[in-house]
Write a protein that holds these residues in place. Sequence first.
Motif, PDB file in Angstrom:
ATOM      1  N   GLU A  27       0.733  -1.112  -0.060  1.00  0.00           N
ATOM      2  CA  GLU A  27      -0.025  -0.048  -0.021  1.00  0.00           C
ATOM      3  C   GLU A  27       0.835   1.618   0.100  1.00  0.00           C
ATOM      4  OE1 GLU A  27      -3.057   2.431  -0.130  1.00  0.00           O
ATOM      5  OE2 GLU A  27      -3.261   0.467  -0.443  1.00  0.00           O
ATOM      6  N   LYS A  28       1.858   1.362   0.727  1.00  0.00           N
ATOM      7  CA  LYS A  28       2.782   2.396   0.727  1.00  0.00           C
ATOM      8  C   LYS A  28       3.348   2.763  -0.476  1.00  0.00           C
ATOM      9  CE  LYS A  28       6.925   4.687   2.803  1.00  0.00           C
ATOM     10  NZ  LYS A  28       7.255   5.221   1.569  1.00  0.00           N
ATOM     11  N   ARG A  44       1.866   2.068  -3.591  1.00  0.00           N
ATOM     12  CA  ARG A  44       0.991   2.456  -4.166  1.00  0.00           C
ATOM     13  C   ARG A  44       0.847   3.952  -4.029  1.00  0.00           C
ATOM     14  NH1 ARG A  44      -4.376   3.464  -3.261  1.00  0.00           N
ATOM     15  NH2 ARG A  44      -5.891   3.083  -4.923  1.00  0.00           N
ATOM     16  N   ARG A  45       0.909   4.255  -2.546  1.00  0.00           N
ATOM     17  CA  ARG A  45       0.761   5.737  -2.608  1.00  0.00           C
ATOM     18  C   ARG A  45       2.133   6.780  -2.949  1.00  0.00           C
ATOM     19  NH1 ARG A  45      -0.574   4.015   2.785  1.00  0.00           N
ATOM     20  NH2 ARG A  45       1.472   4.590   3.601  1.00  0.00           N
ATOM     21  N   ASP A  46       3.009   5.811  -2.996  1.00  0.00           N
ATOM     22  CA  ASP A  46       4.320   6.492  -3.628  1.00  0.00           C
ATOM     23  C   ASP A  46       4.148   6.849  -5.051  1.00  0.00           C
ATOM     24  OD1 ASP A  46       5.403   6.449  -0.938  1.00  0.00           O
ATOM     25  OD2 ASP A  46       6.859   4.863  -1.583  1.00  0.00           O
ATOM     26  N   LYS A  74       1.565   7.857  -6.732  1.00  0.00           N
ATOM     27  CA  LYS A  74       0.907   9.335  -6.733  1.00  0.00           C
ATOM     28  C   LYS A  74       1.851  10.469  -6.231  1.00  0.00           C
ATOM     29  CE  LYS A  74      -3.281  11.626  -4.844  1.00  0.00           C
ATOM     30  NZ  LYS A  74      -4.575  11.609  -4.033  1.00  0.00           N
ATOM     31  N   GLU A  75       2.644  10.424  -5.040  1.00  0.00           N
ATOM     32  CA  GLU A  75       3.566  11.394  -4.667  1.00  0.00           C
ATOM     33  C   GLU A  75       4.662  11.562  -5.698  1.00  0.00           C
ATOM     34  OE1 GLU A  75       6.634  10.878  -1.377  1.00  0.00           O
ATOM     35  OE2 GLU A  75       4.726  11.563  -0.304  1.00  0.00           O
ATOM     36  N   PHE A  77      -7.309   5.443  -8.236  1.00  0.00           N
ATOM     37  CA  PHE A  77      -7.022   6.925  -7.643  1.00  0.00           C
ATOM     38  C   PHE A  77      -8.408   7.667  -8.322  1.00  0.00           C
ATOM     39  CE2 PHE A  77      -2.656   5.857  -6.836  1.00  0.00           C
ATOM     40  CZ  PHE A  77      -2.675   5.807  -5.864  1.00  0.00           C
TER      41      PHE A  77
END
Length: 207
Positions: free
Chosen positions: A93-94, A96-98, A100-101, A169
């Motif tokens: 999950e992290k 996955r967020r990375d 976007k960032e 997203f």
Amino acid sequence: MKSKSQNSKVYIEIVKQLREMIAADGLKTGDKIPSERELSERLIVGRSSVREALRALELLGLIETRRGEGTFIRDFQGNQLVQLLSTFILQDEKARRDVKETKYCIEMDCLRLILQKDPRFKLEEIYKLAKEAEMNDDEFFHHLIQLADNHLILRIWAILKDYYHSQDFEKEIARPEEYRALLDALVAGNEELAIEKYKELRKMSKS
């Protein structure tokens, strides 16, 4: 029916298998790789999934398609980006967020590059896009990143964009005036204002 998340995992696995197959077959720069149909049969996956994986490799500059001839290896051994993406991104999950960032960081860095290269005379075409009632965000930023004139950044952004869309997203849509405000800041040569308008467009916190 498979979810988008499941499809994205299949896609990453195909990229890994392609890399392993090319190494196992001893293929080198300039060699032709099997057709989509052959790869689909050999890897036991759908042709649409093979097509996506090949598109990713082409965007990274690892393969090139020549109309009427087929698809050929470029500098596969010298580029580790596919391995990085396929073994790291979307494994948790992290990560996955990375995605976007990192996508947002690249877009902001491209704004800074644009201001360094001062291509203000080329912004008219993008202004026309910003007049649309519903802006195509991908098209808008693709044009902007092209103005940064860094092909590697463009390739990385394109791959991250595809991963981003595969992860459900929220669709990125801003008001036309928000896109125009960003363009106005670029034309004015104001980096601080351009980053501020970008963050407003992306609904990022100001902290």
